[in-house]
Design an enzyme around this catalytic site. Structure first.
Site, mmCIF file in Angstrom:
data_model
loop_
_atom_site.group_PDB
_atom_site.id
_atom_site.type_symbol
_atom_site.label_atom_id
_atom_site.label_comp_id
_atom_site.label_asym_id
_atom_site.label_seq_id
_atom_site.Cartn_x
_atom_site.Cartn_y
_atom_site.Cartn_z
ATOM 1 N N TYR A 1 0.842 -0.916 0.218
ATOM 2 C CA TYR A 1 -0.003 0.333 -0.345
ATOM 3 C C TYR A 1 0.782 0.988 0.171
ATOM 4 O O TYR A 1 0.802 2.619 -0.612
ATOM 5 C CB TYR A 1 -0.888 0.104 1.442
ATOM 6 C CG TYR A 1 -1.606 1.221 1.606
ATOM 7 C CD1 TYR A 1 -2.720 0.952 0.909
ATOM 8 C CD2 TYR A 1 -1.907 2.179 2.507
ATOM 9 C CE1 TYR A 1 -3.470 2.430 0.280
ATOM 10 C CE2 TYR A 1 -2.421 3.505 1.891
ATOM 11 C CZ TYR A 1 -3.570 2.970 2.142
ATOM 12 O OH TYR A 1 -4.244 4.528 1.491
ATOM 13 N N ILE B 1 -9.506 7.310 8.754
ATOM 14 C CA ILE B 1 -10.701 8.788 8.220
ATOM 15 C C ILE B 1 -11.874 8.223 8.975
ATOM 16 O O ILE B 1 -11.637 6.739 9.261
ATOM 17 C CB ILE B 1 -11.245 9.007 7.279
ATOM 18 C CG1 ILE B 1 -9.861 9.261 6.451
ATOM 19 C CG2 ILE B 1 -11.820 10.085 6.619
ATOM 20 C CD1 ILE B 1 -10.107 9.392 4.756
HETATM 21 P P1 NAD Z 1 -12.806 2.415 0.092
HETATM 22 O O1 NAD Z 1 -11.832 1.292 0.157
HETATM 23 O O2 NAD Z 1 -13.599 2.430 1.049
HETATM 24 O O3 NAD Z 1 -13.287 2.968 -1.478
HETATM 25 C C1 NAD Z 1 -12.271 3.229 -2.468
HETATM 26 C C2 NAD Z 1 -13.998 2.310 -3.497
HETATM 27 O O4 NAD Z 1 -13.339 1.787 -5.251
HETATM 28 C C3 NAD Z 1 -14.745 1.241 -3.650
HETATM 29 O O5 NAD Z 1 -16.184 1.653 -3.625
HETATM 30 C C4 NAD Z 1 -14.882 0.107 -4.520
HETATM 31 O O6 NAD Z 1 -15.431 -0.249 -5.114
HETATM 32 C C5 NAD Z 1 -13.827 0.793 -5.394
HETATM 33 N N1 NAD Z 1 -12.773 0.922 -6.859
HETATM 34 C C6 NAD Z 1 -11.977 -0.457 -6.209
HETATM 35 N N2 NAD Z 1 -10.872 -0.816 -7.419
HETATM 36 C C7 NAD Z 1 -11.431 0.136 -8.389
HETATM 37 C C8 NAD Z 1 -11.594 0.014 -10.025
HETATM 38 N N3 NAD Z 1 -10.605 -0.800 -10.386
HETATM 39 N N4 NAD Z 1 -12.465 0.708 -10.913
HETATM 40 C C9 NAD Z 1 -13.030 2.098 -9.489
HETATM 41 N N5 NAD Z 1 -13.802 1.514 -8.538
HETATM 42 C C10 NAD Z 1 -12.440 1.304 -8.096
HETATM 43 O O7 NAD Z 1 -11.208 3.906 0.272
HETATM 44 P P2 NAD Z 1 -11.302 5.227 0.838
HETATM 45 O O8 NAD Z 1 -11.328 4.648 2.772
HETATM 46 O O9 NAD Z 1 -13.036 5.939 0.454
HETATM 47 O O10 NAD Z 1 -10.178 5.554 0.248
HETATM 48 C C11 NAD Z 1 -10.163 6.353 -0.820
HETATM 49 C C12 NAD Z 1 -8.823 6.925 -0.821
HETATM 50 O O11 NAD Z 1 -8.114 7.728 0.327
HETATM 51 C C13 NAD Z 1 -7.622 6.109 -1.606
HETATM 52 O O12 NAD Z 1 -6.540 6.488 -2.305
HETATM 53 C C14 NAD Z 1 -7.054 5.453 -0.246
HETATM 54 O O13 NAD Z 1 -5.858 5.093 0.074
HETATM 55 C C15 NAD Z 1 -7.121 6.700 0.369
HETATM 56 N N6 NAD Z 1 -7.121 7.312 2.126
HETATM 57 C C16 NAD Z 1 -7.919 6.862 2.474
HETATM 58 C C17 NAD Z 1 -8.035 6.951 3.882
HETATM 59 C C18 NAD Z 1 -9.163 6.166 5.091
HETATM 60 O O14 NAD Z 1 -8.825 6.950 6.327
HETATM 61 N N7 NAD Z 1 -10.320 5.883 4.962
HETATM 62 C C19 NAD Z 1 -6.825 6.979 4.795
HETATM 63 C C20 NAD Z 1 -5.567 7.200 4.238
HETATM 64 C C21 NAD Z 1 -5.636 7.692 2.158
HETATM 65 N N1 SER Z 2 -6.738 3.976 6.335
HETATM 66 C C1 SER Z 2 -6.046 4.117 5.931
HETATM 67 C C2 SER Z 2 -5.561 2.119 6.212
HETATM 68 O O1 SER Z 2 -5.952 2.557 7.165
HETATM 69 C C3 SER Z 2 -4.614 4.757 5.816
HETATM 70 O O2 SER Z 2 -4.235 4.719 4.190
HETATM 71 O O3 SER Z 2 -5.117 1.770 5.054
#
Ligand code: NAD
Ligand code: SER
Length: 318
Positions: free
Chosen positions: A142, A172
């Site tokens: 990751y 988040i």
């Molecule tokens: P999530 O896993 O909840 O949502 C990701 C979405 O992407 C899902 O709905 C999934 O169906 C879709 N997806 C997966 N593969 C796909 C593809 N090939 N084409 C189109 N859609 C696809 O993730 P999130 O928590 O909403 O995170 C969004 C972004 O934020 C990511 O880049 C993640 O790394 C980053 N991020 C999230 C957090 C967190 O705590 N949620 C923290 C740091 C960074």
């Molecule tokens: N909340 C994310 C994870 O735990 C950090 O990018 O994967």
């Protein structure tokens, strides 16, 4: 007027960012996409939606052309624990997905927002108040994809002039769509369990410190950064942002302010514990504060109060 495309719109962040963007820019001007087409019927039916794999650059280019898109919020990705279980797929989705978005943005002159993560740091980065610019040698797939993504976005900016921007989100916390497959998921699940069972079994050790942010602040960060004056941005693609810092024991203590009988126990998941151990204990987010006035509103007490209220009302059917 902005015309926006959102990838990964049915995920934890996308499902709430989509609503905020539509409130701000108009429903018809925010086109939402995801690889799946189930799970949030209300959002899917609330405005333009396409089922689309972000790795499919032709499909993306068609949507961008049809809707005269000028800004892409690219959220589709695999999170840390899911990625560690399938590194090849994580590379494919996180890197080839971003590459396809950047190529479409280059050809069609779109700005791009891409989130990076605390996972972009590794065990050799300074642990406490990890600076904006420091060594990044992540040990998870990751993290490898996140650092690569930061660099790729920088490259598209200086080579092709694509207006790429992004933040390094911490964990988040949110109440609309459950997080799936991340290491920081415990910090959300704990509130659901507190309301339902008054107890929670945590997969990280009680003294594991990580930075966190509440969803309204995470959304504010994305929108404010995309609206910031480009002349003031020195970093662009990987701004550290944080709002609070705590460990599971701290969070349990805050929940006890509102649910005194709440109990926490531990059943450690070695994979997610190793991921958390390799990440910063806390982030320094001075560059975001100076360059685009980042200023979060929610601390641990405010999040705890809000999450428990929302989940309590939901459980009572209000
Ligand atoms: P999530 O896993 O909840 O949502 C990701 C979405 O992407 C899902 O709905 C999934 O169906 C879709 N997806 C997966 N593969 C796909 C593809 N090939 N084409 C189109 N859609 C696809 O993730 P999130 O928590 O909403 O995170 C969004 C972004 O934020 C990511 O880049 C993640 O790394 C980053 N991020 C999230 C957090 C967190 O705590 N949620 C923290 C740091 C960074
Ligand atoms: N909340 C994310 C994870 O735990 C950090 O990018 O994967």
């Amino acid at each position: 007027m902005k015309n926006i495309l959102l990838t990964g719109a049915l995920g934890q962040i996308g499902s709430e960012l989509a609503v905020s963007l539509r409130e701000r820019y108009g429903i018809e001007n925010v086109i939402i996409t995801d690889i799946k087409a189930d799970g949030n019927k209300e959002l899917i039916e609330s405005g333009p939606f396409y089922q689309c794999d972000c790795r499919d650059s032709k499909a993306l280019a068609d949507i961008v052309g049809r809707h005269k898109i000028d800004t892409i919020y690219h959220l589709a990705a695999l999170l840390s624990a899911v990625a560690e279980a399938n590194p090849q797929k994580a590379w494919d989705v996180n890197i080839n997905g971003l590459y396809s978005v950047l190529e479409v943005a280059r050809e069609k002159h779109c700005a791009v927002f891409t989130p990076s993560s605390i996972g972009a740091f590794g065990p050799t980065a300074p642990k406490d108040y990890t600076p904006q610019d420091t060594i990044q040698r992540p040990t998870s797939i990751y993290g490898v994809t996140k650092v690569t993504g930061e660099l790729l976005c920088d490259y598209y900016n200086h080579k092709y002039g694509v207006d790429t921007r992004g933040v390094r989100y911490p964990g988040i916390i949110s109440s609309v769509t459950s997080p799936s497959g991340g290491t920081t998921d415990y910090a959300v699940h704990i509130y659901y369990a507190a309301v339902k069972q008054k107890r929670y079994t945590c997969f990280l050790k009680g003294d594991t410190y990580l930075d966190m942010i509440y969803m309204p602040d995470a959304i504010k960060a994305a929108i404010n950064l995309m609206e910031a004056d480009p002349n003031k941005l020195r970093h662009r693609n990987a701004f550290n942002v944080s709002a609070m810092n705590f460990c599971p024991e701290d969070q349990a203590a805050y929940i006890r302010r509102y649910i005194p009988e709440f109990e926490i126990s531990y059943n450690i998941d070695p994979v997610r514990q190793a991921l958390a151990n390799s990440w910063p204990n806390s982030l320094e987010d001075y560059a975001a504060r100076v360059e685009w006035e980042w200023n979060p509103e929610y601390d641990l007490d405010a999040v705890t109060k809000d999450m428990l209220k929302i989940l309590q009302e939901r459980s009572e059917g209000k």
